[in-house]
Enzyme design. Structure first.
Site, PDB file in Angstrom:
ATOM      1  CE1 TYR A 140      15.941 116.460 -34.946  1.00  0.00           C
ATOM      2  CE2 TYR A 140      17.570 117.322 -36.316  1.00  0.00           C
ATOM      3  CZ  TYR A 140      16.722 115.925 -36.015  1.00  0.00           C
ATOM      4  OH  TYR A 140      17.126 114.790 -36.403  1.00  0.00           O
ATOM      5  CG  HIS A 145      16.874 113.801 -30.921  1.00  0.00           C
ATOM      6  ND1 HIS A 145      16.038 112.750 -31.016  1.00  0.00           N
ATOM      7  CD2 HIS A 145      15.856 114.732 -31.766  1.00  0.00           C
ATOM      8  CE1 HIS A 145      14.927 112.885 -31.835  1.00  0.00           C
ATOM      9  NE2 HIS A 145      15.051 113.958 -32.412  1.00  0.00           N
ATOM     10  NE  ARG A 154      20.858 112.283 -42.884  1.00  0.00           N
ATOM     11  CZ  ARG A 154      19.676 112.976 -42.101  1.00  0.00           C
ATOM     12  NH1 ARG A 154      18.499 112.805 -42.330  1.00  0.00           N
ATOM     13  NH2 ARG A 154      20.258 113.422 -41.078  1.00  0.00           N
ATOM     14  CG  ASP A 245       6.761 118.022 -30.346  1.00  0.00           C
ATOM     15  OD1 ASP A 245       5.535 118.323 -30.298  1.00  0.00           O
ATOM     16  OD2 ASP A 245       7.800 118.155 -31.234  1.00  0.00           O
ATOM     17  CD  GLN A 252       8.706 112.989 -37.521  1.00  0.00           C
ATOM     18  OE1 GLN A 252       8.562 112.335 -36.512  1.00  0.00           O
ATOM     19  NE2 GLN A 252       9.816 113.655 -37.480  1.00  0.00           N
ATOM     20  CE1 TYR A 256      12.744 114.251 -43.813  1.00  0.00           C
ATOM     21  CE2 TYR A 256      11.419 111.953 -43.767  1.00  0.00           C
ATOM     22  CZ  TYR A 256      12.682 112.728 -43.901  1.00  0.00           C
ATOM     23  OH  TYR A 256      13.888 112.088 -44.352  1.00  0.00           O
ATOM     24  CE  LYS A 265       7.783 115.485 -35.112  1.00  0.00           C
ATOM     25  NZ  LYS A 265       8.667 115.108 -34.015  1.00  0.00           N
TER      26      LYS A 265
HETATM   27 MN    MN Z   1       9.809 118.079 -31.334  1.00  0.00          MN
END
Ligand code: MN
Length: 427
Positions: A140, A145, A154, A245, A252, A256, A265
């Protein structure tokens, strides 16, 4: 940085095989893949221009048998056995292939019957998943991103979690559902909670998304309990691929907490068929973003550890014209592949030949460089308009997504080709 033992650094080298202008696959590339032809099993191959070169046929002609590489690896249905020979073995093999195909070497060129066995037109071969993937890890590592997604969920003040600037965040993904480019992806069914005031519902995902990523494939690492140092990490990397991906954002978002990504995913990830080696990418090294705060010593490296790789994603609605929806670059990534691998193994976790480590969505600083529809449509609030006039917040059935990537410097272009996948309706 120029290594005299690496012919990929010689931009003047030419092949006696025809290479179209702007090809991703000049003689300096020599990527590795697995191909099959009618009536013959999958086997290792490389590519120059639009020609696929059958390494089993080269090996059968005794042209690869003095490299210290077991001939059996050239008949294997995956690259994993070949990869056991590590960086030095792969470098020798690429050097030999370049020698055989360089324009000033007539040896193979003059043996026309052999050339017919070795050189296959691209449209006569099927490409397969190049490696048997043992484990798949998804990082990540794009600050942009992580900041975009954090801002959406958030707010801008808490966009980056407190750990993000200190370690390459990642999770263990699903290896069994990684598929080669061209394989269709079925829209997943799942549980989601579109209305937070109501109970969850079950059905087809309505927020199916892409993640524009690259991935690196590892060589055999160190035994369990031993770590890979950040300064040696690149020696354990075989090469890179393009990686989509696919993500179901609604599944999700509901599932999660607190253990991370799961069924949103694991229904499919698509990989480009050609693994471009780190030796081929060497001329395109560049510095990554400055890292502040300075990482802990085990993540610290000096010099250039990023790569200047131009990336784009295009969306093609059912049989219509394609629209490029994202233009970005690998060099925007905050954490390098070396740092990712050093972090992955710092607890003694062992990596194996054929493990896939994906970058995470590669977003850049500008809105057109965002690597997911989640960001491009800002969580569905700003739909994209495609060239056929239709709008997209997320993917529709029949949509095809193509990700492309290449490097270019001083007249040398090294590319990855593409990774492509079409969305089929849920079952
Ligand atoms: Mn990914």
């Amino acid at each position: 940085m120029t290594d005299p033992n690496n012919s990929s650094n010689n931009s003047t080298l030419r092949s006696w095989l025809k290479v179209p202008a702007n090809s991703d696959f000049p003689i300096q590339n020599i990527p590795f893949g697995i191909c099959s032809t009618e009536g013959h099993h999958p086997r290792p191959c490389t590519r120059i221009g639009n020609h696929v070169i059958d390494l089993e046929a080269l090996s059968d002609a005794d042209l690869l048998n003095d490299l210290g590489i077991d001939n059996a690896v050239f008949s294997a249905p995956t690259l994993n056995p070949l990869m056991k020979h590590g960086k030095a073995g792969i470098r020798q093999l690429r050097q030999r292939i370049m020698e055989l195909f360089r324009s000033d070497n007539g040896f193979l060129q003059e043996r026309t019957t052999l050339v017919e066995k070795v050189v296959l037109p691209k449209d006569q071969v099927s490409m397969h998943l190049p490696v048997q993937v043992g484990d798949y890890t998804d990082f990540y590592s794009s600050r942009e991103h992580a900041t975009n997604v954090g801002t959406m969920f958030r707010g801008a003040e808490n966009a980056l979690m407190p750990n993000w600037l200190h370690l390459p965040v990642g999770y263990h993904g699903r290896a069994s559902s990684i598929v080669v480019s061209g394989t269709a992806i079925q829209r997943p069914m799942g549980q989601m909670r579109p209305n937070p005031e109501e109970p969850p519902v079950f059905g087809p995902s309505k927020q199916l998304d892409i993640e524009l990523e690259t991935a690196f494939i590892t060589f055999e690492g160190r035994p369990l309990g031993e770590r890979i140092d950040v300064d040696e990490a690149e020696d354990f990397i075989f090469g890179m691929v393009l990686f989509n991906d696919w993500s179901a954002r609604d599944i999700q978002a509901w599932e999660y907490v607190p253990l991370g990504p799961f069924l949103g995913k694991s229904f499919g990830s698509s990989m480009s068929p050609w693994i471009v080696t780190m030796d081929a990418l060497e001329p395109f090294r560049t510095k990554g973003p400055a890292q502040d705060p300075t990482p802990l010593p085990y993540l610290r490296h000096s010099g250039e550890h990023s790569f200047d790789i131009t990336l784009e994603a295009a969306l093609i609605p059912n049989n219509a014209e394609e629209t490029v929806i994202c233009r970005t670059n690998f060099k925007h990534l905050y954490w390098s592949m070396a740092q990712q691998l050093a972090h992955h193994t710092v607890n003694g976790c062992n990596v194996r030949a054929g493990d896939v480590m994906a970058s995470g969505t590669i977003s850049g600083p500008t809105p057109e460089s965002f690597g997911s529809l989640l960001e491009l449509s800002w969580r569905g609030t700003k739909p994209l308009t495609l060239k056929d006039g239709s709008e997209r917040k997320f993917l529709e059935d029949g949509d095809t997504v193509v990700i492309r990537g290449h490097c270019e410097r001083d007249g040398l272009r090294i590319g990855f080709g593409e990774v492509r996948g079409e969305i089929l309706p849920a079952r």
